[in-house]
Motif scaffolding. Structure first.
Motif, PDB file in Angstrom:
ATOM      1  N   GLU A   1       0.639  -1.248  -0.119  1.00  0.00           N
ATOM      2  CA  GLU A   1      -0.037   0.122   0.036  1.00  0.00           C
ATOM      3  C   GLU A   1       0.871   1.135  -0.069  1.00  0.00           C
ATOM      4  OE1 GLU A   1      -2.928  -0.337   3.005  1.00  0.00           O
ATOM      5  OE2 GLU A   1      -3.990  -1.996   2.119  1.00  0.00           O
ATOM      6  N   THR A   2       1.845   1.236  -0.690  1.00  0.00           N
ATOM      7  CA  THR A   2       2.597   2.531  -0.837  1.00  0.00           C
ATOM      8  C   THR A   2       3.447   2.301  -2.193  1.00  0.00           C
ATOM      9  OG1 THR A   2       4.206   4.006   0.108  1.00  0.00           O
ATOM     10  CG2 THR A   2       4.820   1.806   0.423  1.00  0.00           C
ATOM     11  N   ALA A   3       3.836   3.526  -2.853  1.00  0.00           N
ATOM     12  CA  ALA A   3       4.842   3.510  -3.906  1.00  0.00           C
ATOM     13  C   ALA A   3       6.321   3.786  -3.692  1.00  0.00           C
ATOM     14  CB  ALA A   3       4.322   4.387  -4.874  1.00  0.00           C
ATOM     15  N   SER A   4       7.150   3.245  -4.348  1.00  0.00           N
ATOM     16  CA  SER A   4       8.586   3.189  -4.019  1.00  0.00           C
ATOM     17  C   SER A   4       9.288   3.282  -5.391  1.00  0.00           C
ATOM     18  CB  SER A   4       9.158   2.102  -3.536  1.00  0.00           C
ATOM     19  OG  SER A   4      10.446   2.211  -3.268  1.00  0.00           O
ATOM     20  N   LEU A   5      10.195   4.600  -5.499  1.00  0.00           N
ATOM     21  CA  LEU A   5      10.890   4.966  -6.671  1.00  0.00           C
ATOM     22  C   LEU A   5      12.608   4.732  -6.322  1.00  0.00           C
ATOM     23  CD1 LEU A   5      10.896   6.099  -9.473  1.00  0.00           C
ATOM     24  CD2 LEU A   5      11.252   8.243  -8.323  1.00  0.00           C
ATOM     25  N   ARG A   6      12.954   3.943  -7.009  1.00  0.00           N
ATOM     26  CA  ARG A   6      14.437   3.354  -6.261  1.00  0.00           C
ATOM     27  C   ARG A   6      15.323   3.483  -7.700  1.00  0.00           C
ATOM     28  NH1 ARG A   6      14.139   0.898  -1.198  1.00  0.00           N
ATOM     29  NH2 ARG A   6      11.686   0.694  -0.550  1.00  0.00           N
TER      30      ARG A   6
ATOM     31  N   ALA B   1      20.096   4.320  -4.635  1.00  0.00           N
ATOM     32  CA  ALA B   1      19.343   5.569  -4.287  1.00  0.00           C
ATOM     33  C   ALA B   1      17.962   5.240  -4.295  1.00  0.00           C
ATOM     34  CB  ALA B   1      19.489   6.676  -5.242  1.00  0.00           C
ATOM     35  N   ALA B   2      17.018   6.023  -3.487  1.00  0.00           N
ATOM     36  CA  ALA B   2      15.723   5.793  -3.223  1.00  0.00           C
ATOM     37  C   ALA B   2      15.220   7.236  -3.049  1.00  0.00           C
ATOM     38  CB  ALA B   2      15.357   4.934  -2.127  1.00  0.00           C
ATOM     39  N   LEU B   3      14.039   7.433  -3.613  1.00  0.00           N
ATOM     40  CA  LEU B   3      13.089   8.556  -3.354  1.00  0.00           C
ATOM     41  C   LEU B   3      12.618   8.267  -1.904  1.00  0.00           C
ATOM     42  CD1 LEU B   3      11.804  11.207  -4.497  1.00  0.00           C
ATOM     43  CD2 LEU B   3       9.913  10.161  -4.977  1.00  0.00           C
ATOM     44  N   PRO B   4      12.779   9.413  -1.141  1.00  0.00           N
ATOM     45  CA  PRO B   4      11.969   9.346   0.560  1.00  0.00           C
ATOM     46  C   PRO B   4      10.860   9.011   0.270  1.00  0.00           C
ATOM     47  CG  PRO B   4      13.397  11.327   0.142  1.00  0.00           C
ATOM     48  CD  PRO B   4      13.221  10.840  -1.190  1.00  0.00           C
ATOM     49  N   PRO B   5      10.401   8.061   1.344  1.00  0.00           N
ATOM     50  CA  PRO B   5       8.834   7.571   1.364  1.00  0.00           C
ATOM     51  C   PRO B   5       7.809   8.673   1.576  1.00  0.00           C
ATOM     52  CG  PRO B   5      10.361   6.082   2.703  1.00  0.00           C
ATOM     53  CD  PRO B   5      11.214   7.123   2.252  1.00  0.00           C
ATOM     54  N   ALA B   6       8.221   9.640   2.050  1.00  0.00           N
ATOM     55  CA  ALA B   6       7.247  10.655   2.200  1.00  0.00           C
ATOM     56  C   ALA B   6       6.856  11.204   0.833  1.00  0.00           C
ATOM     57  CB  ALA B   6       7.863  11.546   3.280  1.00  0.00           C
ATOM     58  N   MET B   7       8.085  11.115   0.155  1.00  0.00           N
ATOM     59  CA  MET B   7       7.726  11.934  -1.436  1.00  0.00           C
ATOM     60  C   MET B   7       7.169  10.783  -2.256  1.00  0.00           C
ATOM     61  SD  MET B   7      11.089  14.325  -1.813  1.00  0.00           S
ATOM     62  CE  MET B   7      10.583  14.657  -3.425  1.00  0.00           C
ATOM     63  N   SER B   8       7.315   9.724  -2.029  1.00  0.00           N
ATOM     64  CA  SER B   8       6.876   8.462  -3.122  1.00  0.00           C
ATOM     65  C   SER B   8       5.495   8.056  -2.585  1.00  0.00           C
ATOM     66  CB  SER B   8       7.998   7.390  -3.138  1.00  0.00           C
ATOM     67  OG  SER B   8       8.085   6.694  -1.909  1.00  0.00           O
TER      68      SER B   8
END
Length: 413
Positions: A316-321, A336-343
């Motif tokens: 139930e969340t999106a992840s950009l890595r 690297a990964a986009l911070p969870p709060a942003m993704s």
């Protein structure tokens, strides 16, 4: 050649106090006292956006801007901060993002493409050049700053029988001192071939067959009927054929390690293919995501390495890595990964990503039916920045994808 800020200059002038000795020295100094060679070298180090204002300063600077020796001085600059050539759904505008000044600029559309812009789409870029391809399958190389264009000789791939998988471009940033080549990878897996165009000869080489590299650690299955599901540009979960931005249909990159060129592209089943042109072989990398997973994927080249950018949904969340493949261990590693709060805000919105690398930066274009956002990732600091919107005539312009290039007025086609 016009070069205008879409938003205006974002820079802020900063002044510092000088002592009387410095003021006297500066008051007695004039650029007119410099000989032509030194003046050209000084001006060649200005930001690229300043080049187009040289001719309006004075007659001498106008002559400098038009001289071949000035272009030669510009080619001595080893590297320039990248500009990102943005692709909108209408394919009829030349808007770039200047990574130095952090603003949008509008360029004149290349003359050779002005009457056929809907028939030609950008497909590759390198150095100071961008390569377009028209519906007939022919290629046009242009310098987006000067507008100079060159149409390449036709190439016959017998497209009714051959699938084109990758289009990559490799250019010397010096342009006039160097050359460029375009590589096409095509065929039906596992029978792949490639063909190379060299600007030095002005013609296409004969095609070359790529053999499959045997690797017991990787399970090859080119007839795999199991579908891989991913997010399309239209916002639907689809399978089998990736529906990317038209300009990223042949999403591919090229790297050079130890003098060996390797072309990477995404197969129709969503895996990464690596084609070593020097050894004339190819290999399929292990999947990053299991089958039936929802994700959007793209390949980029940064600092001579192939990287994969992936947007996926899980728990139930999106992840950009961002992922790097380790050839020795034959495994993928997250770098690297986009911070969870942003993704997290992208969860459930069926986002499709189209990405491009430049140096240690990655520009990510995120698109859906309702959202359009652009993120710039600094891999060294793992810092993610959302770019400001681009407005023209009071309306926001949306882009599907981008290509990175070095803004070089001396780059020759």
């Amino acid at each position: 050649m016009e070069l205008g800020d879409v938003h205006g200059d974002l820079g802020v002038t900063r002044k510092r106090k000088r002592n009387d000795g410095e003021n006297n020295m500066l008051s007695n100094f004039s650029l007119d006292n410099l000989n032509q060679d030194i003046l050209e070298r000084v001006l060649s180090r200005l930001p690229t956006s300043a080049f187009f204002r040289l001719s309006s300063v004075c007659k001498r600077w106008k002559s400098v801007a038009a001289s071949s020796s000035f272009k030669s001085a510009c080619s001595d600059i080893s590297a320039r901060d990248p500009w990102f050539f943005m692709v909108d759904p209408h394919l009829n505008r030349s808007i770039v993002f200047d990574s130095t000044e952090k603003n949008w600029k509008k360029l004149n559309y290349p003359h050779l493409l002005q009457n056929h812009h809907l028939d030609s789409i950008p497909v590759a870029a390198s150095g100071g050049l961008i390569c377009f391809r028209n519906s007939a399958g022919n290629f046009i190389v242009t310098n987006p700053l000067t507008g100079s264009c060159s149409e390449l000789p036709p190439v016959d791939l017998d497209q009714k029988k051959q699938s084109l998988h990758a289009i990559v471009m490799n250019a010397d940033p010096g342009g006039c001192k160097g050359s460029y080549k375009i590589v096409l990878v095509y065929g039906q897996l596992p029978k792949l071939r490639f063909k190379v165009y060299h600007s030095t000869t002005g013609c296409w080489d004969d095609d070359v067959t790529l053999s499959r590299k045997v690797d017991d650690s990787i399970d090859f299955n080119f007839n795999d009927d199991t579908g891989v599901y991913f997010l399309s540009r239209t916002g639907n979960v689809v399978s089998t054929n990736m529906q990317r931005s038209p300009s990223k249909q042949y999403s591919s990159v090229v790297t050079n390690k130890s003098g060996e060129d390797t072309v990477y592209f995404i197969s129709s089943s969503g895996t990464i293919m690596a084609c070593n042109l020097s050894k004339r072989c190819f290999v399929e990398y292990p999947r990053l995501m299991p089958v039936f997973s929802e994700y959007s994927i793209d390949v980029v080249a940064c600092q001579g390495e192939m990287l994969v950018v992936m947007l996926s949904e899980f728990l139930e969340t999106a992840s950009l890595r961002v992922w790097r493949y380790d050839e020795e261990s034959r495994t993928w590693h997250q770098i690297a990964a986009l911070p969870p709060a942003m993704s997290h805000e992208w969860y459930g919105k069926k986002i499709d990503i189209n990405c491009v690398g430049a140096g240690d930066q990655i520009l990510v274009c995120m698109n859906s039916n309702e959202h359009c956002t652009y993120l710039l990732c600094n891999l060294v600091e793992n810092q993610w920045t959302e770019l400001q919107k681009c407005y023209m005539n009071g309306e926001a312009v949306e882009f599907m994808s981008a290509f990175s290039f070095e803004p070089r007025i001396e780059a020759c086609v």
